[in-house]
Scaffold this motif. Structure first.
Motif, mmCIF file in Angstrom:
data_model
loop_
_atom_site.group_PDB
_atom_site.id
_atom_site.type_symbol
_atom_site.label_atom_id
_atom_site.label_comp_id
_atom_site.label_asym_id
_atom_site.label_seq_id
_atom_site.Cartn_x
_atom_site.Cartn_y
_atom_site.Cartn_z
ATOM 1 N N GLU A 9 -0.149 -3.817 1.299
ATOM 2 C CA GLU A 9 0.718 -4.738 0.562
ATOM 3 C C GLU A 9 0.241 -4.900 -0.877
ATOM 4 O O GLU A 9 1.051 -4.951 -1.814
ATOM 5 C CB GLU A 9 0.754 -6.096 1.272
ATOM 6 C CG GLU A 9 1.462 -6.058 2.615
ATOM 7 C CD GLU A 9 1.352 -7.370 3.368
ATOM 8 O OE1 GLU A 9 0.713 -8.309 2.839
ATOM 9 O OE2 GLU A 9 1.903 -7.456 4.490
ATOM 10 N N GLN A 47 1.196 -1.807 -2.791
ATOM 11 C CA GLN A 47 2.636 -1.765 -3.044
ATOM 12 C C GLN A 47 3.019 -2.618 -4.248
ATOM 13 O O GLN A 47 3.968 -2.307 -4.970
ATOM 14 C CB GLN A 47 3.393 -2.223 -1.796
ATOM 15 C CG GLN A 47 3.383 -1.188 -0.677
ATOM 16 C CD GLN A 47 3.949 -1.727 0.631
ATOM 17 O OE1 GLN A 47 3.776 -2.904 0.955
ATOM 18 N NE2 GLN A 47 4.626 -0.883 1.388
ATOM 19 N N GLU A 92 5.507 3.322 2.246
ATOM 20 C CA GLU A 92 6.131 2.805 3.460
ATOM 21 C C GLU A 92 5.918 3.733 4.656
ATOM 22 O O GLU A 92 6.089 3.333 5.803
ATOM 23 C CB GLU A 92 7.632 2.601 3.225
ATOM 24 C CG GLU A 92 7.950 1.556 2.177
ATOM 25 C CD GLU A 92 9.445 1.389 1.964
ATOM 26 O OE1 GLU A 92 10.207 2.109 2.652
ATOM 27 O OE2 GLU A 92 9.840 0.555 1.137
ATOM 28 N N GLN A 93 5.541 4.983 4.379
ATOM 29 C CA GLN A 93 5.344 5.959 5.461
ATOM 30 C C GLN A 93 3.893 5.991 5.965
ATOM 31 O O GLN A 93 3.601 6.665 6.954
ATOM 32 C CB GLN A 93 5.732 7.353 4.971
ATOM 33 C CG GLN A 93 7.174 7.471 4.514
ATOM 34 C CD GLN A 93 7.489 8.853 3.997
ATOM 35 O OE1 GLN A 93 6.999 9.858 4.508
ATOM 36 N NE2 GLN A 93 8.301 8.922 2.959
ATOM 37 N N PRO A 121 7.393 4.920 -3.182
ATOM 38 C CA PRO A 121 8.219 4.942 -1.960
ATOM 39 C C PRO A 121 7.500 5.508 -0.738
ATOM 40 O O PRO A 121 7.797 5.132 0.394
ATOM 41 C CB PRO A 121 9.417 5.824 -2.357
ATOM 42 C CG PRO A 121 8.971 6.576 -3.570
ATOM 43 C CD PRO A 121 8.021 5.679 -4.279
ATOM 44 N N LYS A 147 -3.264 -3.509 6.470
ATOM 45 C CA LYS A 147 -1.972 -4.065 6.083
ATOM 46 C C LYS A 147 -2.077 -4.872 4.788
ATOM 47 O O LYS A 147 -1.202 -4.808 3.925
ATOM 48 C CB LYS A 147 -1.430 -4.944 7.210
ATOM 49 C CG LYS A 147 -1.029 -4.155 8.442
ATOM 50 C CD LYS A 147 -0.563 -5.072 9.568
ATOM 51 C CE LYS A 147 -0.209 -4.273 10.810
ATOM 52 N NZ LYS A 147 0.195 -5.152 11.942
#
Length: 203
Positions: free
Chosen positions: A117, A120, A129-130, A126, A113
């Protein structure tokens, strides 16, 4: 185990594949579509973020060792609608896939995680996020090394299915796993190395 898992022989063999943890992302459609490369891009961006940042940690996790990023893998199937009219020849636009890259056992959910982050922020996309971080167990399988074009894989699958029949095993479904040991951008189609694997059960 690593060699048996990733460098099988060019003849079918029965293997028992335990649980491994993977970064995964799901999608549909032909791998020849431009968007397909984007799925691969986000998998590698987070996988390399995990590897490179672990090397910098002053207190790396227990059992840590420097490692080479694992190869890209994919679990392939066709849509439910395509299965109702399946004639033996696959339309690549009907493909359903889960692409993935295995992670070492010492990579935690929390670290995934954190690296997600970070990625990102540094390389926003995009599709990030998947991404999921999940355990997958293949269990009892038949696998072999396929040498050649991806379009020639049906020949190897026929060899594997014939082997299953001789071993009194049944293929559980048309879903199968591919592990890509060659970079198709740099290797001639006839020299591509791909591990093919499908799950089986006793008849």
């Amino acid at each position: 185990m690593e060699k048996k898992t990733y460098v099988p022989k060019e003849n079918p063999e029965i293997v028992e594949i335990p649980e491994f943890r993977f970064l995964t992302i799901e999608g549909e459609g032909s791998p020849q579509n431009k968007v397909f490369a984007e799925y691969i891009t986000v998998l590698y961006s987070v996988s390399y973020a995990i590897k490179m940042n672990l090397k910098k940690e002053s207190k790396p996790p227990s059992r840590y060792f420097d490692y080479t990023v694992y190869p890209l893998e994919g679990i392939w199937d066709i849509t439910a609608e395509a299965k109702t009219t399946f004639t033996g020849k696959i339309d690549k636009n009907d493909l359903v896939f889960k692409l993935m890259i295995r992670q070492p056992d010492f990579v935690s959910d929390a670290y995934f995680k954190e690296m997600l982050e970070q990625t990102q922020k540094r390389k926003p996309h995009p599709f990030l996020e998947q991404l999921k971080f999940e355990p997958i167990t293949d269990g009892k399988c038949i696998q072999m090394m396929h040498i050649g074009s991806y379009d020639d894989e049906p020949r190897s699958f026929k060899t594997m299915e014939d082997f299953a029949e001789k071993e009194n095993l049944s293929r559980i479904s048309k879903e199968h796993r591919e592990i890509y040991l060659s970079d198709f951008r740099k290797v001639a189609p006839e020299k591509l190395k791909t591990v093919l694997r499908f799950r089986v059960e006793p008849k």
